[in-house]
Write a protein that holds these residues in place. Structure first.
Motif, PDB file in Angstrom:
ATOM      1  N   UNK A 206       1.095  -1.076   0.014  1.00 25.08           N
ATOM      2  CA  UNK A 206       0.036   0.140   0.243  1.00 25.08           C
ATOM      3  C   UNK A 206       0.972   1.378   0.233  1.00 25.08           C
ATOM      4  N   UNK A 207       1.621   1.023  -1.460  1.00 20.09           N
ATOM      5  CA  UNK A 207       2.442   2.271  -1.083  1.00 20.09           C
ATOM      6  C   UNK A 207       2.148   4.214  -1.036  1.00 20.09           C
ATOM      7  N   UNK A 208       0.784   3.900  -0.997  1.00 16.83           N
ATOM      8  CA  UNK A 208       0.309   5.100  -0.877  1.00 16.83           C
ATOM      9  C   UNK A 208       0.163   5.902   0.268  1.00 16.83           C
ATOM     10  N   UNK A 209       0.095   4.496   1.313  1.00 17.30           N
ATOM     11  CA  UNK A 209       0.087   4.867   2.542  1.00 17.30           C
ATOM     12  C   UNK A 209       1.648   5.691   3.334  1.00 17.30           C
ATOM     13  N   UNK A 210       2.933   5.784   2.631  1.00 18.06           N
ATOM     14  CA  UNK A 210       3.553   5.682   2.781  1.00 18.06           C
ATOM     15  C   UNK A 210       3.990   6.908   3.306  1.00 18.06           C
ATOM     16  N   UNK A 211       5.085   7.005   4.077  1.00 10.75           N
ATOM     17  CA  UNK A 211       5.504   8.479   4.545  1.00 10.75           C
ATOM     18  C   UNK A 211       7.902   8.651   4.339  1.00 10.75           C
TER      19      UNK A 211
END
Length: 392
Positions: A206-211
């Motif tokens: 779920x790369x869209x939640x990466x920081x």
């Protein structure tokens, strides 16, 4: 066996904190105006530790026997070990510390160390760049939060989540030798603190939640003590460059902070509350940041060549339950109002509870929750993690 009157007097002294000058003099056994290493400073430091009676009378028989007294003495030896080390460092080769300096040292105020003995450098690992510690507590791991490492396995979504966040700083601090008083204020120390802060959350599915935040800072701090307004004031100015681990984005900014300290109300330095059941500390900080977005990289919410200015309060609060050894509860909140530029306002909340794995608190296991936006990079965070913290 019932406790002797001498030990009863010792228990009475244990409940007094902080120790005032008139009491400090009572520990000057030879009357030479100095608190000397050995029995004098040891007895004095033990008298500043607040111990609830329930923690002393462990068998609940209403009296303190020899075994309980010896256990208490061992606990006090552990509790004062760090302050005793600080005393020895400040003392150097001197025969003893003057009572006026000891009173400030016990109350959390720095002593008037000679300038030629005050320059030093040390590497610090913390959760936040500003979490250095005040009133000379920068070396004490128990007073600050550690860098955070966590791993989470999401079996439902087949997702591996790694998190790493914290700051590494090199503290160069120099004492001026100025001895403050109630009406006579002045600069007692200055610091230069280069460092790097990192905040990385990596998801395998779920790369869209990466920081992805990496911030370099050249920071400075001035410690001003006395003058009647508060015990101390800290003025900080940092040059910051916020990017990511691939160095594709760039935000250049100047940060300014003001932090007051008042030991009587637990502002900046922990105080015992609720009858000695808890130690409590809160740190109000006024923060301002202004700068320009140089490159947005893959941070689509940033606008290249956009200038910004934000300012507002930050509030840190820590609670140590004395009946639960090594447990710390922390709350952090900040709101930076966007006066110009886009993105605008920054809101960030974090709550955590941790248990120290060693006596000095260098390592701890904890639970952390945070929600909001990161300053400078404006990345969105919303995570609950169980992890390990490390601090030096």
């Amino acid at each position: 066996m019932r406790i002797s009157p001498a030990i009863l007097l010792f228990f009475l002294l244990v409940s007094i904190s902080p120790v005032h000058a008139a009491v400090v003099e009572e520990f000057d056994a030879d009357g030479n105006g100095l608190i000397e290493p050995g029995s004098e400073i040891t007895a004095l430091l033990k008298s500043t530790v607040t111990v609830p009676y329930a923690a002393i009378d462990t068998n609940r028989d209403g009296k303190v026997d020899r075994q309980e007294s010896e256990a208490l003495d061992r606990k006090l030896d552990e509790d004062i070990s760090f302050r005793l080390e600080e005393y020895r460092e400040l003392l150097g080769d001197s025969a003893g510390m003057p009572i006026a300096d000891v009173n400030r040292f016990i109350g959390g105020l720095p002593t008037s160390a000679p300038p030629d003995a005050s320059g030093n450098g040390r590497l610090l690992v913390r959760r936040d760049y500003e979490n250095i510690g005040v009133m000379g507590q920068s070396k004490d791991p128990s007073t600050v939060k550690g860098a955070w490492v966590a791993y989470t396995k999401d079996y439902e979504n087949r997702n591996d989540i790694w998190q790493l966040r914290g700051s590494a700083m090199y503290l160069l601090r120099s004492e001026t030798g100025f001895a403050p008083s109630g009406d006579n204020g002045g600069v007692t120390a200055w610091s230069f603190v280069p460092g790097v802060s990192f905040d990385r959350v990596s998801n395998s599915n779920e790369n869209y939640t990466d920081v992805n935040s990496l911030t370099f800072r050249l920071g400075s701090e001035v410690e001003y003590m006395g003058g009647g307004f508060s015990d101390a004031q800290y003025f900080r100015l940092n040059l910051a460059y916020a990017s990511d681990f691939d160095l594709e984005s760039g935000v250049l900014a100047l940060e300014a902070q003001w932090e007051p300290v008042d030991t009587d109300i637990g502002m900046g330095v922990a105080r015992s509350v609720l009858g000695g059941l808890f130690d409590f500390r809160w740190r109000p900080i006024l923060h301002a940041e202004g700068g320009r977005v140089i490159e947005r990289g893959d941070k689509y919410w940033l606008v290249e060549d956009e200038s910004f200015f934000r300012a507002g309060p930050k509030l840190h609060a820590d609670l140590w339950p004395l009946f639960l050894e090594r447990v710390r509860i922390g709350l952090d909140w900040q709101y930076l109002h966007g006066f110009s530029g886009y993105p605008g306002h920054v809101r960030l909340f974090e709550g955590d509870i941790s248990y120290a794995l060693n006596e000095k608190g260098n390592y701890a296991i904890g639970l952390s929750y945070r929600k909001g936006r990161l300053p400078l990079t404006f990345e969105k965070v919303d995570d609950l993690t169980l992890g390990l913290s490390v601090k030096y």
